[in-house]
Write an enzyme that holds these catalytic residues in place. Structure first.
Site, PDB file in Angstrom:
ATOM      1  N   ASP A  12      27.552  51.883  44.308  1.00 43.05           N
ATOM      2  CA  ASP A  12      27.737  52.066  42.878  1.00 43.05           C
ATOM      3  C   ASP A  12      26.520  52.971  42.365  1.00 43.05           C
ATOM      4  O   ASP A  12      25.701  53.402  43.153  1.00 43.05           O
ATOM      5  CB  ASP A  12      27.589  50.512  42.380  1.00 43.05           C
ATOM      6  CG  ASP A  12      27.797  50.785  40.897  1.00 43.05           C
ATOM      7  OD1 ASP A  12      28.714  51.456  40.300  1.00 43.05           O
ATOM      8  OD2 ASP A  12      26.861  50.289  39.968  1.00 43.05           O
ATOM      9  N   LEU A  13      27.031  53.721  41.397  1.00 37.28           N
ATOM     10  CA  LEU A  13      25.986  54.733  40.855  1.00 37.28           C
ATOM     11  C   LEU A  13      25.045  53.885  39.538  1.00 37.28           C
ATOM     12  O   LEU A  13      23.888  53.677  40.009  1.00 37.28           O
ATOM     13  CB  LEU A  13      26.657  55.918  40.110  1.00 37.28           C
ATOM     14  CG  LEU A  13      26.099  57.018  39.409  1.00 37.28           C
ATOM     15  CD1 LEU A  13      24.891  57.457  40.629  1.00 37.28           C
ATOM     16  CD2 LEU A  13      26.896  57.995  38.708  1.00 37.28           C
ATOM     17  N   ASP A  14      25.729  53.716  38.740  1.00 37.42           N
ATOM     18  CA  ASP A  14      24.676  53.084  37.403  1.00 37.42           C
ATOM     19  C   ASP A  14      24.407  51.770  37.827  1.00 37.42           C
ATOM     20  O   ASP A  14      24.948  51.038  37.953  1.00 37.42           O
ATOM     21  CB  ASP A  14      25.804  53.099  36.154  1.00 37.42           C
ATOM     22  CG  ASP A  14      25.215  52.242  35.197  1.00 37.42           C
ATOM     23  OD1 ASP A  14      23.768  52.460  34.846  1.00 37.42           O
ATOM     24  OD2 ASP A  14      25.828  51.879  34.151  1.00 37.42           O
ATOM     25  N   THR A  20      21.342  54.523  34.627  1.00 31.61           N
ATOM     26  CA  THR A  20      22.283  55.014  33.315  1.00 31.61           C
ATOM     27  C   THR A  20      22.675  54.094  32.396  1.00 31.61           C
ATOM     28  O   THR A  20      22.934  54.473  31.332  1.00 31.61           O
ATOM     29  CB  THR A  20      23.232  56.061  33.924  1.00 31.61           C
ATOM     30  OG1 THR A  20      23.788  55.336  35.144  1.00 31.61           O
ATOM     31  CG2 THR A  20      23.058  57.487  34.392  1.00 31.61           C
ATOM     32  N   LYS A  48      28.999  46.656  32.001  1.00 31.52           N
ATOM     33  CA  LYS A  48      28.338  47.375  33.249  1.00 31.52           C
ATOM     34  C   LYS A  48      29.589  47.649  34.176  1.00 31.52           C
ATOM     35  O   LYS A  48      30.148  46.536  34.478  1.00 31.52           O
ATOM     36  CB  LYS A  48      27.300  46.544  33.990  1.00 31.52           C
ATOM     37  CG  LYS A  48      25.851  46.836  32.947  1.00 31.52           C
ATOM     38  CD  LYS A  48      24.464  46.315  33.708  1.00 31.52           C
ATOM     39  CE  LYS A  48      23.346  46.543  32.968  1.00 31.52           C
ATOM     40  NZ  LYS A  48      22.507  45.952  33.450  1.00 31.52           N
ATOM     41  N   SER A 117      31.915  54.783  41.872  1.00 30.61           N
ATOM     42  CA  SER A 117      31.608  54.595  40.404  1.00 30.61           C
ATOM     43  C   SER A 117      32.626  54.721  39.439  1.00 30.61           C
ATOM     44  O   SER A 117      33.530  55.623  39.563  1.00 30.61           O
ATOM     45  CB  SER A 117      30.469  55.735  40.094  1.00 30.61           C
ATOM     46  OG  SER A 117      30.308  55.816  38.709  1.00 30.61           O
ATOM     47  N   ALA A 118      32.645  53.925  38.301  1.00 27.05           N
ATOM     48  CA  ALA A 118      33.708  53.826  37.215  1.00 27.05           C
ATOM     49  C   ALA A 118      33.371  55.169  36.282  1.00 27.05           C
ATOM     50  O   ALA A 118      34.317  55.430  35.364  1.00 27.05           O
ATOM     51  CB  ALA A 118      33.632  52.763  36.592  1.00 27.05           C
ATOM     52  N   LYS A 148      36.940  48.633  37.399  1.00 33.22           N
ATOM     53  CA  LYS A 148      36.417  47.281  38.131  1.00 33.22           C
ATOM     54  C   LYS A 148      36.570  46.241  37.090  1.00 33.22           C
ATOM     55  O   LYS A 148      36.454  46.624  35.692  1.00 33.22           O
ATOM     56  CB  LYS A 148      34.813  47.420  38.474  1.00 33.22           C
ATOM     57  CG  LYS A 148      34.822  48.761  39.517  1.00 33.22           C
ATOM     58  CD  LYS A 148      33.253  48.970  39.549  1.00 33.22           C
ATOM     59  CE  LYS A 148      33.008  50.172  40.305  1.00 33.22           C
ATOM     60  NZ  LYS A 148      31.552  50.515  40.356  1.00 33.22           N
ATOM     61  N   GLU A 172      26.160  46.864  44.835  1.00 28.33           N
ATOM     62  CA  GLU A 172      26.566  46.855  43.365  1.00 28.33           C
ATOM     63  C   GLU A 172      25.648  46.228  42.593  1.00 28.33           C
ATOM     64  O   GLU A 172      25.235  45.088  43.153  1.00 28.33           O
ATOM     65  CB  GLU A 172      27.856  46.155  43.299  1.00 28.33           C
ATOM     66  CG  GLU A 172      29.102  46.915  43.123  1.00 28.33           C
ATOM     67  CD  GLU A 172      29.441  47.667  41.747  1.00 28.33           C
ATOM     68  OE1 GLU A 172      28.517  47.283  40.911  1.00 28.33           O
ATOM     69  OE2 GLU A 172      30.266  48.208  41.509  1.00 28.33           O
ATOM     70  N   ASP A 173      25.467  46.627  41.478  1.00 30.20           N
ATOM     71  CA  ASP A 173      24.920  45.916  40.333  1.00 30.20           C
ATOM     72  C   ASP A 173      25.592  44.988  39.346  1.00 30.20           C
ATOM     73  O   ASP A 173      24.898  44.311  38.376  1.00 30.20           O
ATOM     74  CB  ASP A 173      23.667  46.823  39.440  1.00 30.20           C
ATOM     75  CG  ASP A 173      24.555  47.554  38.580  1.00 30.20           C
ATOM     76  OD1 ASP A 173      25.521  47.947  38.892  1.00 30.20           O
ATOM     77  OD2 ASP A 173      24.297  47.490  37.255  1.00 30.20           O
TER      78      ASP A 173
END
Ligand code: B16
Ligand code: MG
Length: 225
Positions: A12-14, A20, A48, A117-118, A148, A172-173
């Site tokens: 995942d990114l953020d 971010t 998120k 990432s979304a 998601k 994933e966070d």
């Protein structure tokens, strides 16, 4: 019982590679302030991993706003403009601890790496922080429509990798992201606080000192999945 073997890693990114979430928060809060409110930390957790449009609908519901399609587009555009002001100030120093070293190890060991990432701004963020070239596959908010916890973004990434969900370990966070990856049978490692990531197979606080050896040990402890 057998040890789970991975063939690819999906990030995942953020909240995993960069923080971010704080910039998303500041931008959404500007909108909330226009509506006479403040987004709380708890409310921000709910946003998120959720797409921009879906986030806007959720926030509008908190403030009992009924928006026309045109108004939604306008507010989403404003929020994104505010968000990008922060993104365009990002550089390598914004990469979360340990992430780059782990990505370098994956590259050296020829482990395929994907982003799921979304965000529609994922490429822009990765380019700012100089990590774009570490990814074999990029699945982002432009790849699928569903938000998601729908697993579509992960299915898209895994298809591009030419693999099956059971071959992939997902970092994933966000609860919504974990739910999505678990729904199709990926192995999930939560990044952050265990209490908000109870669904994950395993949770790490961040990538400090994390490496392939640590991953192998974790997967062995998870047992057959
Ligand atoms: P954008 P992730 C998600 O990123 C964020 O967590 C979420 O807060 C944001 O609304 C979403 O991306 C869409 O981002 O407005 O840039 O398209 O965690 O899936 O990497
Ligand atoms: Mg995230």
């Amino acid at each position: 019982m057998h040890t789970m073997k991975y063939k690819a890693i999906i990030f995942d990114l953020d909240g995993v590679i960069v923080n971010t979430a704080h910039f998303h928060y500041l931008a959404w809060n500007r909108l909330a302030q226009l509506w006479g409110g403040q987004i709380t930390e708890e409310q921000n957790e709910e946003l998120k991993g959720i797409t921009r449009m879906r986030s806007l609908e959720i926030i509008a519901a908190w403030y009992h706003k009924s928006l026309s399609e045109q108004e939604k587009i306008m507010h989403a555009r404003d929020k994104n403009d505010w968000y990008l002001e922060y993104v365009d100030m990002m550089d390598e120093s914004d990469i979360l601890p340990g992430v780059k070293i782990f990505l370098q190890e994956l590259k050296e060991n020829k482990v395929p790496v994907a982003l799921a990432s979304a965000s529609k701004n994922a490429e822009r963020v990765l380019k700012h922080i100089n990590l774009f070239d570490f990814f074999d596959v990029i699945a982002d908010g432009n790849s699928v429509y569903e938000s998601k916890p729908d697993p579509a973004i992960f299915s898209f990434a895994i298809k591009q990798l030419g693999l099956q969900p059971a071959d992939c370990v997902v970092f994933e966070d966000a609860p919504a992201g974990l739910e999505a990856a678990l729904a199709i049978g990926c192995t999930t490692i939560g990044v952050g606080q265990p209490d908000s990531l109870i669904k994950a197979h395993y949770v790490i606080p961040d990538f400090t000192h994390f490496n392939l050896n640590a991953l192998t040990t974790i997967l062995a402890s998870i047992k057959s999945v």
